[in-house]
Design a protein around this motif. Structure first.
Motif, PDB file in Angstrom:
ATOM      1  N   SER A  16     -41.640 -29.161 -30.417  1.00 32.02           N
ATOM      2  CA  SER A  16     -41.431 -30.552 -30.003  1.00 32.02           C
ATOM      3  C   SER A  16     -40.015 -30.960 -30.385  1.00 32.02           C
ATOM      4  O   SER A  16     -39.361 -30.288 -31.205  1.00 32.02           O
ATOM      5  CB  SER A  16     -42.436 -31.472 -30.703  1.00 32.02           C
ATOM      6  N   SER A  67     -44.379 -45.116 -35.978  1.00 32.16           N
ATOM      7  CA  SER A  67     -44.588 -44.084 -34.948  1.00 32.16           C
ATOM      8  C   SER A  67     -44.667 -44.684 -33.546  1.00 32.16           C
ATOM      9  O   SER A  67     -44.928 -45.884 -33.377  1.00 32.16           O
ATOM     10  CB  SER A  67     -45.893 -43.325 -35.222  1.00 32.16           C
ATOM     11  N   GLY A  68     -44.501 -43.804 -32.565  1.00 29.49           N
ATOM     12  CA  GLY A  68     -44.634 -44.208 -31.166  1.00 29.49           C
ATOM     13  C   GLY A  68     -46.070 -44.552 -30.824  1.00 29.49           C
ATOM     14  O   GLY A  68     -46.337 -45.422 -29.991  1.00 29.49           O
ATOM     15  N   SER A  69     -47.002 -43.875 -31.468  1.00 26.28           N
ATOM     16  CA  SER A  69     -48.410 -44.208 -31.229  1.00 26.28           C
ATOM     17  C   SER A  69     -48.665 -45.645 -31.660  1.00 26.28           C
ATOM     18  O   SER A  69     -49.364 -46.401 -30.979  1.00 26.28           O
ATOM     19  CB  SER A  69     -49.324 -43.270 -32.018  1.00 26.28           C
ATOM     20  N   ASN A  72     -47.014 -48.207 -29.205  1.00 25.80           N
ATOM     21  CA  ASN A  72     -47.816 -48.294 -27.980  1.00 25.80           C
ATOM     22  C   ASN A  72     -49.097 -49.089 -28.210  1.00 25.80           C
ATOM     23  O   ASN A  72     -49.435 -49.978 -27.435  1.00 25.80           O
ATOM     24  CB  ASN A  72     -48.212 -46.893 -27.483  1.00 25.80           C
ATOM     25  N   HIS A  93     -49.832 -40.425 -22.426  1.00 24.62           N
ATOM     26  CA  HIS A  93     -49.960 -40.227 -23.868  1.00 24.62           C
ATOM     27  C   HIS A  93     -50.841 -41.288 -24.511  1.00 24.62           C
ATOM     28  O   HIS A  93     -51.605 -41.001 -25.435  1.00 24.62           O
ATOM     29  CB  HIS A  93     -48.571 -40.238 -24.522  1.00 24.62           C
ATOM     30  N   TRP A  97     -53.276 -38.546 -25.949  1.00 28.97           N
ATOM     31  CA  TRP A  97     -52.875 -38.069 -27.275  1.00 28.97           C
ATOM     32  C   TRP A  97     -52.876 -39.172 -28.328  1.00 28.97           C
ATOM     33  O   TRP A  97     -52.238 -39.037 -29.364  1.00 28.97           O
ATOM     34  CB  TRP A  97     -51.488 -37.404 -27.191  1.00 28.97           C
ATOM     35  N   GLU A  98     -53.559 -40.276 -28.036  1.00 26.01           N
ATOM     36  CA  GLU A  98     -53.600 -41.324 -29.059  1.00 26.01           C
ATOM     37  C   GLU A  98     -55.034 -41.579 -29.540  1.00 26.01           C
ATOM     38  O   GLU A  98     -55.401 -42.667 -29.958  1.00 26.01           O
ATOM     39  CB  GLU A  98     -52.827 -42.573 -28.585  1.00 26.01           C
ATOM     40  N   GLU A 144     -45.174 -44.288 -18.310  1.00 26.58           N
ATOM     41  CA  GLU A 144     -44.586 -43.380 -19.319  1.00 26.58           C
ATOM     42  C   GLU A 144     -43.355 -42.709 -18.722  1.00 26.58           C
ATOM     43  O   GLU A 144     -43.441 -42.087 -17.661  1.00 26.58           O
ATOM     44  CB  GLU A 144     -45.642 -42.336 -19.706  1.00 26.58           C
ATOM     45  N   ASN A 148     -44.543 -37.012 -20.559  1.00 30.86           N
ATOM     46  CA  ASN A 148     -44.648 -35.815 -21.394  1.00 30.86           C
ATOM     47  C   ASN A 148     -45.486 -34.727 -20.731  1.00 30.86           C
ATOM     48  O   ASN A 148     -45.027 -33.593 -20.513  1.00 30.86           O
ATOM     49  CB  ASN A 148     -45.248 -36.241 -22.745  1.00 30.86           C
ATOM     50  N   ASP A 177     -44.229 -46.868 -22.136  1.00 28.02           N
ATOM     51  CA  ASP A 177     -44.156 -45.894 -23.223  1.00 28.02           C
ATOM     52  C   ASP A 177     -42.851 -45.140 -22.980  1.00 28.02           C
ATOM     53  O   ASP A 177     -42.804 -44.167 -22.233  1.00 28.02           O
ATOM     54  CB  ASP A 177     -45.370 -44.957 -23.186  1.00 28.02           C
ATOM     55  N   ALA A 179     -41.090 -43.407 -25.112  1.00 24.53           N
ATOM     56  CA  ALA A 179     -40.816 -42.512 -26.245  1.00 24.53           C
ATOM     57  C   ALA A 179     -39.529 -41.736 -25.965  1.00 24.53           C
ATOM     58  O   ALA A 179     -38.679 -41.569 -26.839  1.00 24.53           O
ATOM     59  CB  ALA A 179     -41.987 -41.565 -26.448  1.00 24.53           C
ATOM     60  N   ARG A 180     -39.389 -41.277 -24.705  1.00 25.47           N
ATOM     61  CA  ARG A 180     -38.190 -40.515 -24.317  1.00 25.47           C
ATOM     62  C   ARG A 180     -37.402 -41.250 -23.218  1.00 25.47           C
ATOM     63  O   ARG A 180     -36.856 -40.631 -22.299  1.00 25.47           O
ATOM     64  CB  ARG A 180     -38.579 -39.095 -23.878  1.00 25.47           C
ATOM     65  N   LYS A 208     -37.783 -38.644 -31.630  1.00 22.05           N
ATOM     66  CA  LYS A 208     -37.919 -37.527 -30.674  1.00 22.05           C
ATOM     67  C   LYS A 208     -36.496 -36.962 -30.484  1.00 22.05           C
ATOM     68  O   LYS A 208     -35.872 -36.591 -31.453  1.00 22.05           O
ATOM     69  CB  LYS A 208     -38.529 -38.024 -29.365  1.00 22.05           C
ATOM     70  N   ARG A 321     -45.837 -25.290 -23.940  1.00 25.92           N
ATOM     71  CA  ARG A 321     -44.736 -26.251 -23.835  1.00 25.92           C
ATOM     72  C   ARG A 321     -43.584 -25.853 -24.758  1.00 25.92           C
ATOM     73  O   ARG A 321     -43.790 -25.494 -25.919  1.00 25.92           O
ATOM     74  CB  ARG A 321     -45.225 -27.653 -24.222  1.00 25.92           C
TER      75      ARG A 321
HETATM   76  N1  TLP Z   1     -45.799 -36.850 -28.492  1.00 31.51           N
HETATM   77  C1  TLP Z   1     -45.929 -35.703 -29.348  1.00 31.51           C
HETATM   78  C2  TLP Z   1     -47.394 -35.274 -29.410  1.00 31.51           C
HETATM   79  O1  TLP Z   1     -48.214 -36.363 -29.656  1.00 31.51           O
HETATM   80  C3  TLP Z   1     -47.867 -34.614 -28.174  1.00 31.51           C
HETATM   81  C4  TLP Z   1     -45.021 -34.604 -28.832  1.00 31.51           C
HETATM   82  O2  TLP Z   1     -44.799 -33.643 -29.587  1.00 31.51           O
HETATM   83  O3  TLP Z   1     -44.529 -34.708 -27.696  1.00 31.51           O
HETATM   84  N2  TLP Z   1     -45.444 -41.327 -26.269  1.00 31.51           N
HETATM   85  C5  TLP Z   1     -45.081 -40.108 -25.822  1.00 31.51           C
HETATM   86  C6  TLP Z   1     -44.711 -39.936 -24.395  1.00 31.51           C
HETATM   87  C7  TLP Z   1     -45.044 -39.028 -26.705  1.00 31.51           C
HETATM   88  O4  TLP Z   1     -44.721 -37.825 -26.248  1.00 31.51           O
HETATM   89  C8  TLP Z   1     -45.378 -39.224 -28.061  1.00 31.51           C
HETATM   90  C9  TLP Z   1     -45.383 -38.078 -29.048  1.00 31.51           C
HETATM   91  C10 TLP Z   1     -45.752 -40.515 -28.472  1.00 31.51           C
HETATM   92  C11 TLP Z   1     -45.767 -41.547 -27.545  1.00 31.51           C
HETATM   93  C12 TLP Z   1     -46.205 -40.822 -29.886  1.00 31.51           C
HETATM   94  O5  TLP Z   1     -45.202 -40.723 -30.809  1.00 31.51           O
HETATM   95  P1  TLP Z   1     -45.545 -40.503 -32.372  1.00 31.51           P
HETATM   96  O6  TLP Z   1     -45.738 -39.030 -32.535  1.00 31.51           O
HETATM   97  O7  TLP Z   1     -44.340 -41.038 -33.055  1.00 31.51           O
HETATM   98  O8  TLP Z   1     -46.775 -41.285 -32.663  1.00 31.51           O
END
Ligand code: TLP
Length: 344
Positions: A16, A67-69, A72, A93, A97-98, A144, A148, A177, A179-180, A208, A321
């Motif tokens: 990552s 955190s990004g989670s 969000n 995400h 992934w949350e 998003e 991702n 979102d 994040a990126r 990130k 990935r």
């Molecule tokens: N993604 C992480 C994992 O959770 C998969 C990664 O390694 O890519 N939005 C997006 C689009 C993300 O990819 C992520 C992190 C988050 C939010 C959450 O960020 P964190 O990890 O800071 O909570």
């Protein structure tokens, strides 16, 4: 504790872009940061980071979180009421992934829209809006960018504008979102605020590709950020002398974006090498710093590479990935390319 194999070889960590070590400039800024109790709003470094991020993205206010989670999920809590649906692209995400937090915390459920290559179509979003008394009403549209799970793909600006139009016509707020987001901006050669302008709130990760050790900022109107404070506190996200972390975040925000085009170039080179070695990669999705390869028994392949010093993620049973970041230089990239091409 890490369960990674012990190896003497240089470790090329492409699991990552979250794995980067803070730069010496970040560590120095952290050591020298002026701090205060941020729960009282008295940390000057946190305040500076929040203000600078908000201004950069064209918003009134910002709120720093671990955190990004969390950024969000706090945004979802602010925008919705219990029993509503959140319209989002498949694979988003915020759901994928949350850990079910949108249901656990805000009492909302996702309504996925098809999104080939991570890009939902505005008409698909319109069709997903629910108004009938027999259905849970739509409360929010969440996008998003980059996406991702689709491979770090970028949302075209006209698609975002089209979805904004749907949001306005339907009276729904629009969250990003992001994040990126800086990767998307770099790929489109536009300032990030050009993308952010369509949204009511944006979550931007500093940890990130931008390289900070910790942190995300939620930006929005003063009113929205006022409400976000309450939800951040409920989640235990009031961090006291958090200026230590915000100091690194400021360096990431100012210096991180400059590295991103190189990460994108290296991702493309790695993708080309994977294709050359016979792996199945959809090159049309390789637009930023993420590369997915479809590989049967992905975990076994990843374990084999890990034993040789190359770390990647098996995120599905058949998907691996690779994520490029600024601590992978051309020398490490060459070694990664050799390894995926089957060299020793
Ligand atoms: N993604 C992480 C994992 O959770 C998969 C990664 O390694 O890519 N939005 C997006 C689009 C993300 O990819 C992520 C992190 C988050 C939010 C959450 O960020 P964190 O990890 O800071 O909570």
């Amino acid at each position: 504790m890490s369960d990674l194999p012990k190896i003497d070889l240089p470790r090329i960590d492409l699991r990552s872009d979250t794995v980067t070590q803070p730069t010496p400039r970040m560590r120095q800024a952290m050591a020298q940061a002026v701090v205060g109790d941020d729960v009282y709003g008295e940390d000057p470094t946190v305040n500076e980071l929040q203000q600078e991020t908000a201004e950069l993205l064209g918003f009134e206010a910002g709120l720093f979180m671990p955190s990004g989670s969390m950024t969000n999920q706090v945004a979802l809590a602010v925008h919705t009421t219990r029993g509503q649906e959140v319209i989002c692209a498949e694979g988003s995400h915020i759901y994928e992934w949350e850990l079910g937090m949108m249901a656990a915390f805000s009492g909302v459920v996702p309504r996925f829209v098809p999104a080939p290559g991570g890009v939902p179509d505005p008409e698909g979003v319109r069709r997903a809006v629910r108004r009938s008394i027999h259905q849970s009403p739509s409360g929010l549209i969440s996008l998003e960018n980059t996406h991702n799970k689709a491979g770090g793909t970028v949302l075209p600006l006209d698609v975002i504008a089209g979805i904004r139009e749907v949001a306005d016509q339907e009276g729904l707020p629009l969250h990003l979102d992001g994040a990126r987001l800086m990767n998307a901006a770099a790929a489109q050669h536009v300032p990030a605020r050009r993308i952010a302008q369509y949204f009511d709130s944006v979550s931007l990760c500093l940890s990130k590709g931008l390289g900070a050790p910790v942190g995300s900022v939620l930006v929005g109107s003063r009113r929205l950020i006022g409400q976000a404070h309450r939800y951040r506190k409920m989640l235990g996200g009031g961090m006291r002398q958090a200026g230590i972390l915000a100091a690194a975040g400021l360096i990431a925000l100012r210096e991180g974006p400059a590295h991103l085009p190189e990460d994108h170039r290296r991702a493309r080179e790695l993708a080309d090498t994977l294709v050359g070695a016979g792996y199945d990669v959809d090159l049309s999705t390789v637009q930023t710093n993420i590369v997915y390869a479809t590989i049967p028994d992905a975990q076994a392949k990843v374990d084999g590479w890990a034993a040789q010093g190359l770390l990647a993620s098996a995120l599905d049973i058949d998907r691996v990935r690779f994520v490029l970041h600024f601590q992978i230089d051309d020398e490490l990239l060459e070694r990664a390319k050799e390894l995926v091409a089957g060299g020793e």
